[in-house]
Design a protein around this motif. Structure first.
Motif, PDB file in Angstrom:
ATOM      1  N   UNK A 134       0.816  -1.216   0.000  1.00 51.94           N
ATOM      2  CA  UNK A 134       0.000   0.000   0.000  1.00 51.94           C
ATOM      3  C   UNK A 134       0.847   1.261   0.000  1.00 51.94           C
ATOM      4  N   UNK A 135       1.942   1.267   0.744  1.00 57.35           N
ATOM      5  CA  UNK A 135       2.783   2.464   0.729  1.00 57.35           C
ATOM      6  C   UNK A 135       3.476   2.624  -0.621  1.00 57.35           C
ATOM      7  N   UNK A 136       3.794   1.523  -1.287  1.00 51.49           N
ATOM      8  CA  UNK A 136       4.345   1.601  -2.645  1.00 51.49           C
ATOM      9  C   UNK A 136       3.322   2.210  -3.603  1.00 51.49           C
ATOM     10  N   UNK A 137       2.073   1.791  -3.454  1.00 49.16           N
ATOM     11  CA  UNK A 137       1.025   2.317  -4.317  1.00 49.16           C
ATOM     12  C   UNK A 137       0.792   3.795  -4.035  1.00 49.16           C
ATOM     13  N   UNK A 138       0.794   4.162  -2.747  1.00 53.38           N
ATOM     14  CA  UNK A 138       0.597   5.565  -2.390  1.00 53.38           C
ATOM     15  C   UNK A 138       1.705   6.440  -2.964  1.00 53.38           C
ATOM     16  N   UNK A 139       2.958   6.052  -2.752  1.00 55.89           N
ATOM     17  CA  UNK A 139       4.076   6.905  -3.144  1.00 55.89           C
ATOM     18  C   UNK A 139       4.181   7.023  -4.659  1.00 55.89           C
TER      19      UNK A 139
END
Length: 241
Positions: free
Chosen positions: A167-172
């Motif tokens: 999820x943090x990869x998708x957000x960034x």
């Protein structure tokens, strides 16, 4: 806010297709942020996991590294002040000529490449992005690239779903696409600041030059402005064709 006005000016100059791509990236970042907040409590906690944040320590400890695409980022905190809790440093692995080399970590890691710094994102205690900035080479080391080449690396910075940090990869990824015009502006400001010295080599080593360009942002305000412009253009309210 100046950043919002600058972004809106850039977005207005985009074609419908470019604006739609930016809009979808922005919505992707919002959806991922909401999902990680629901699952981990906040974006910060997805890396910290309830631990006390120690100055200069990396979170997660081994960074988030996409070995296939060469993207890397980590969170840490070492500044005093009310604006940020800490910040993310974003990197892209490249050779001195800015080319990617694909190597598996179990086969000796990266060879003839280094994690070149792209830019940084300040986050507040709730995990919301509040500023963007660039730093000098001595801060993070790695190969140094001018604004144009760094921006090309940023366009390739698309971390795939690193296990445990999907999820943090998708957000960034979505967030970086959304703020590309402002990031480009900050990179050129960075280079102009360095050009004020006698030589680039000396400027890159100058310990009095750390943060080279900086801009506060209001993510919510910028998202609203982007959505409003998309409605004016008649772009899809959701992601339907």
């Amino acid at each position: 806010m100046a950043a919002s006005r600058q972004l809106l000016k850039q977005w207005r100059s985009c074609s419908d297709a470019e604006l739609l791509a930016t809009l979808r990236a922005a919505r992707q970042s919002v959806a991922a942020f909401a999902a990680v907040t629901e699952s981990a409590g906040s974006l910060l906690q997805s890396w910290i996991h309830g631990r006390v944040v120690l100055e200069f320590e990396h979170y997660p400890a081994d960074d988030v590294v996409d070995w296939r695409r060469g993207s890397q980022f980590y969170y840490h905190a070492h500044r005093d002040g009310d604006l940020e809790h800490g910040h993310l440093h974003l990197f892209w692995h490249a050779s001195s000529s800015a080319k990617r080399r694909y190597l598996h970590p179990n086969r000796g890691g990266w060879k003839r490449s280094a994690p070149s710094h792209l830019f940084a994102i300040s986050l507040n205690a709730r995990g919301l992005p509040v500023a963007l900035f660039t730093v000098n080479q001595w801060v993070t080391e790695g190969h140094w690239f001018n604004a144009e080449t760094t921006l090309a690396c940023i366009d390739r910075f698309r971390p795939s779903a690193v296990a445990g940090h999907e999820l943090s990869c998708e957000w960034i990824t979505g967030f970086t696409r959304m703020y590309r015009p402002l990031i480009e502006q900050l990179l050129h400001q960075r280079d102009r600041r360095l050009a004020e010295g006698d030589t680039l080599d000396n400027a890159l080593k100058d310990r009095s030059l750390e943060v080279l360009s900086f801009s506060r942002i209001d993510w919510g305000e910028d998202l609203d402005a982007l959505e409003a412009l998309s409605r004016q253009r008649g772009l899809p309210a959701n992601d339907e064709p």
